[in-house]
Design a protein around this motif. Structure first.
Motif, PDB file in Angstrom:
ATOM      1  N   GLU A 101     -17.249 -24.021 -34.194  1.00  0.00           N
ATOM      2  CA  GLU A 101     -17.014 -22.596 -33.959  1.00  0.00           C
ATOM      3  C   GLU A 101     -16.884 -21.795 -35.245  1.00  0.00           C
ATOM      4  OE1 GLU A 101     -12.922 -21.872 -32.584  1.00  0.00           O
ATOM      5  OE2 GLU A 101     -12.861 -24.026 -32.309  1.00  0.00           O
ATOM      6  N   ALA A 102     -16.877 -22.476 -36.412  1.00  0.00           N
ATOM      7  CA  ALA A 102     -16.853 -21.738 -37.670  1.00  0.00           C
ATOM      8  C   ALA A 102     -18.058 -20.797 -37.726  1.00  0.00           C
ATOM      9  CB  ALA A 102     -16.893 -22.690 -38.845  1.00  0.00           C
ATOM     10  N   GLU A 103     -19.115 -21.175 -36.979  1.00  0.00           N
ATOM     11  CA  GLU A 103     -20.318 -20.345 -36.923  1.00  0.00           C
ATOM     12  C   GLU A 103     -20.031 -18.995 -36.268  1.00  0.00           C
ATOM     13  OE1 GLU A 103     -23.521 -20.570 -37.734  1.00  0.00           O
ATOM     14  OE2 GLU A 103     -23.905 -22.651 -38.272  1.00  0.00           O
ATOM     15  N   ALA A 104     -18.916 -18.898 -35.552  1.00  0.00           N
ATOM     16  CA  ALA A 104     -18.610 -17.652 -34.839  1.00  0.00           C
ATOM     17  C   ALA A 104     -18.340 -16.498 -35.797  1.00  0.00           C
ATOM     18  CB  ALA A 104     -17.413 -17.843 -33.911  1.00  0.00           C
ATOM     19  N   GLY A 105     -18.298 -16.791 -37.072  1.00  0.00           N
ATOM     20  CA  GLY A 105     -18.158 -15.719 -38.062  1.00  0.00           C
ATOM     21  C   GLY A 105     -16.704 -15.354 -38.300  1.00  0.00           C
ATOM     22  N   GLU A 106     -16.522 -14.341 -39.130  1.00  0.00           N
ATOM     23  CA  GLU A 106     -15.156 -14.004 -39.550  1.00  0.00           C
ATOM     24  C   GLU A 106     -14.520 -12.905 -38.703  1.00  0.00           C
ATOM     25  OE1 GLU A 106     -15.687 -13.111 -43.641  1.00  0.00           O
ATOM     26  OE2 GLU A 106     -15.844 -15.239 -44.184  1.00  0.00           O
ATOM     27  N   GLY A 107     -15.347 -12.227 -37.886  1.00  0.00           N
ATOM     28  CA  GLY A 107     -14.801 -11.126 -37.084  1.00  0.00           C
ATOM     29  C   GLY A 107     -14.026 -11.653 -35.890  1.00  0.00           C
ATOM     30  N   GLU A 108     -13.749 -10.764 -34.948  1.00  0.00           N
ATOM     31  CA  GLU A 108     -12.997 -11.169 -33.766  1.00  0.00           C
ATOM     32  C   GLU A 108     -13.861 -12.031 -32.867  1.00  0.00           C
ATOM     33  OE1 GLU A 108     -10.104  -8.464 -31.770  1.00  0.00           O
ATOM     34  OE2 GLU A 108     -11.299  -6.987 -32.866  1.00  0.00           O
ATOM     35  N   SER A 109     -13.256 -13.037 -32.244  1.00  0.00           N
ATOM     36  CA  SER A 109     -14.028 -13.854 -31.311  1.00  0.00           C
ATOM     37  C   SER A 109     -13.142 -14.353 -30.173  1.00  0.00           C
ATOM     38  CB  SER A 109     -14.687 -15.033 -32.042  1.00  0.00           C
ATOM     39  OG  SER A 109     -13.687 -15.828 -32.631  1.00  0.00           O
ATOM     40  N   ILE A 110     -13.794 -14.651 -29.073  1.00  0.00           N
ATOM     41  CA  ILE A 110     -13.124 -15.274 -27.933  1.00  0.00           C
ATOM     42  C   ILE A 110     -13.882 -16.571 -27.670  1.00  0.00           C
ATOM     43  CG2 ILE A 110     -12.669 -15.100 -25.446  1.00  0.00           C
ATOM     44  CD1 ILE A 110     -12.483 -12.083 -25.742  1.00  0.00           C
ATOM     45  N   CYS A 111     -13.171 -17.693 -27.584  1.00  0.00           N
ATOM     46  CA  CYS A 111     -13.823 -18.979 -27.352  1.00  0.00           C
ATOM     47  C   CYS A 111     -13.906 -19.267 -25.861  1.00  0.00           C
ATOM     48  CB  CYS A 111     -13.046 -20.096 -28.050  1.00  0.00           C
ATOM     49  SG  CYS A 111     -13.226 -20.020 -29.830  1.00  0.00           S
ATOM     50  N   VAL A 112     -15.107 -19.601 -25.417  1.00  0.00           N
ATOM     51  CA  VAL A 112     -15.351 -19.826 -23.996  1.00  0.00           C
ATOM     52  C   VAL A 112     -15.944 -21.222 -23.810  1.00  0.00           C
ATOM     53  CG1 VAL A 112     -16.625 -19.017 -21.967  1.00  0.00           C
ATOM     54  CG2 VAL A 112     -15.860 -17.360 -23.682  1.00  0.00           C
ATOM     55  N   GLU A 113     -15.355 -22.010 -22.926  1.00  0.00           N
ATOM     56  CA  GLU A 113     -15.989 -23.291 -22.589  1.00  0.00           C
ATOM     57  C   GLU A 113     -16.751 -23.121 -21.286  1.00  0.00           C
ATOM     58  OE1 GLU A 113     -14.866 -27.597 -23.514  1.00  0.00           O
ATOM     59  OE2 GLU A 113     -13.935 -27.230 -21.571  1.00  0.00           O
ATOM     60  N   SER A 114     -18.051 -23.368 -21.340  1.00  0.00           N
ATOM     61  CA  SER A 114     -18.906 -23.186 -20.167  1.00  0.00           C
ATOM     62  C   SER A 114     -19.072 -24.524 -19.432  1.00  0.00           C
ATOM     63  CB  SER A 114     -20.270 -22.664 -20.620  1.00  0.00           C
ATOM     64  OG  SER A 114     -20.813 -23.566 -21.551  1.00  0.00           O
TER      65      SER A 114
END
Ligand SMILES: Nc1nc2c(ncn2[C@@H]2O[C@H](COP(=O)(O)OP(=O)(O)OP(=O)(O)O)[C@@H](O)[C@H]2O)c(=O)[nH]1
Ligand SMILES: [Mg+2]
Length: 437
Positions: A311-324
């Motif tokens: 998830e480091a790929e999600a970048g430095e901004g805000e993120s919400i982690c979702v498991e599908s």
């Protein structure tokens, strides 16, 4: 100061409507209009006149004069309601230029209104924001700016800081008489102003999100179910879903309404290593750009897989982690779990998105980015003033920091008791307007 020229511009913007309003403003506005239409109707009364462009060339016009200083610009204004049509309107404007007017540049009318004290800077910016508004919330906030709501708050804070500065300055010659109690009170008053400003800044993001269409980017490993989730959130099949990884190539955008807020939802190509397909690689470069430009990243990984990319790929901004694919199991605890097969978790995710969009319940602040910057600078000066108290340094330094804070706040409205604003500030603000505003 030299007299400003009388300017002419089309106030109705694009000339393809049925009616166009051509506006003259300046010291010779009435005289220039008279050259073309003869006598003017009485002030603030609409009158029908023949606008003579040349021999045999006459246009029907409804004319209103608004003598200064009780006009939008504070100058004499004449508005001519004429038929629309680009060529027709251009002809009228050219005729007024020939009669002695000067072509208005972007924002010239509003700038004169500001210069003549008819409009504060934040109100002028409110007009620009109203014209540019793309969402209902943006319209609402812009109207409140135009009505002077922010300006009134700024004036009251400026007043508090100004009174405090005056009181401290009055004590400079009698420092030996200043009691500890006075200093403690001044310090408390500065804290109260700081608290108000901190509240504004906390609410700034809520205001920005409410008025702008945020970009919410779905990203994650290939085959994680991003496109399926994209379609499920939209409630329609917009993006291609397939069992093979690397299905989505170019990013796909769609508008998503949640809790009265419109956001742009973006589906991206899944990120994975070892791709030797040029098109897919190019898609992954786009994905990273989309992540970089996102207001929020929905980082999606599937429950039946260990992540290959992390998830480091999600970048430095805000993120919400979702498991599908939660119908296949649970691997990541603490993530929002969803399944597009069973519908599990979709409402939870919507709720989370809604809370994010509405700034987690904060009441929006109507200030724009420039206003936030000035509020931040005022806070820095106030914090410095408190530190000077704490270091028991001379009161002159406190008074100076208060003057800086006052000045920064006053720059929001442009109503500075401490001297006029620079051309650089005004030029930047008004150049964003269009001609005729
Ligand atoms: N069991 C199960 N399968 C799912 C779910 N969501 C998606 N899938 C399947 O997973 C596969 C990939 O789905 P996509 O939505 O195309 O995945 P993606 O992340 O967009 O894939 P790329 O575009 O290749 O990155 C498809 O076969 C879907 O039917 C789910 O909730 N449960
Ligand atoms: Mg996809």
């Amino acid at each position: 100061m030299s007299t400003p020229p009388t300017i002419v511009g089309v106030a109705t913007g694009s000339a393809d409507g049925g009616v166009a309003i051509v506006r003259l403003s300046g010291p010779t506005a009435l005289a220039i209009a008279r050259q073309r239409i003869g006598t003017l109707p009485p002030p603030r009364k609409l009158g029908r006149r023949r606008f003579v462009l040349g021999p045999g060339s006459v246009e029907d016009a409804l004319v209103v004069q608004m003598p200064g200083p009780r006009s939008f610009t504070g100058e004499d204004i004449v508005e001519l309601h004429v038929h629309g049509g680009e060529r027709n309107v251009a002809g009228i404007v050219a005729s007024l230029l020939a009669a002695g007017a000067t072509a208005a540049g972007p924002g010239d009318f509003s700038r004169r209104a500001f210069a003549n004290g008819r409009l504060s800077l934040d109100q002028a910016e409110g007009i620009a924001a109203l014209l540019a508004a793309k969402t209902d919330a943006a319209v609402e906030q812009a109207r409140r700016l135009v009505a002077g709501e922010l300006g009134a708050e700024i004036d009251s804070l400026c007043g508090l800081v100004g009174n405090l500065r005056t009181e401290i300055e009055a004590n400079l010659d009698f420092v030996e008489d200043v009691e500890g109690g006075d200093e403690a009170r001044w310090d408390r008053e500065i804290s109260a102003v700081l608290e108000t400003l901190r509240g504004w800044l906390r609410r700034f993001e809520a205001g920005r999100r409410a008025r702008e269409r945020s970009r919410v980017v779905l990203a994650g490993p290939a085959n994680a179910g991003k496109s399926s989730l994209f379609n499920a959130l939209l409630g329609r099949s917009r993006s291609l879903v397939h069992g093979a990884p690397g299905t989505t190539r170019d990013y796909v955008e769609a508008e998503l309404e949640i809790g009265g807020r419109t956001m742009i939802l973006v589906d991206t190509a899944g990120i994975r290593g070892g791709v030797d397909d040029g098109v897919e690689s190019a898609g992954i470069i786009h994905s990273r750009q989309q992540i970089g430009g996102a207001d929020l990243v929905l980082w999606v990984e599937a429950a039946d897989r260990e992540s290959q990319v992390g998830e480091a790929e999600a970048g430095e901004g805000e993120s919400i982690c979702v498991e599908s694919k939660r119908d296949l199991g649970v691997r990541r605890h603490g993530w929002i779990g969803v399944s597009t097969s069973t519908g599990e978790g979709l409402e939870t995710l919507r709720g989370r998105l809604e809370r994010w969009a509405t700034g987690d319940g904060e009441v929006p602040w109507i200030g724009l980015a420039r206003h936030r910057d000035r509020a931040e600078e005022a806070m820095e000066a106030l914090v410095e003033a408190q530190e000077i108290f704490a270091r028991v340094e001379p009161l002159e330094l406190v008074a100076f920091q208060l003057a800086v804070a006052e000045r920064r706040l006053a720059e929001v409205t442009g109503r500075s008791a401490l001297g006029a604003l620079g051309e650089d500030v005004l030029g930047r603000i008004f150049s964003r307007f269009c001609i005729g505003k």
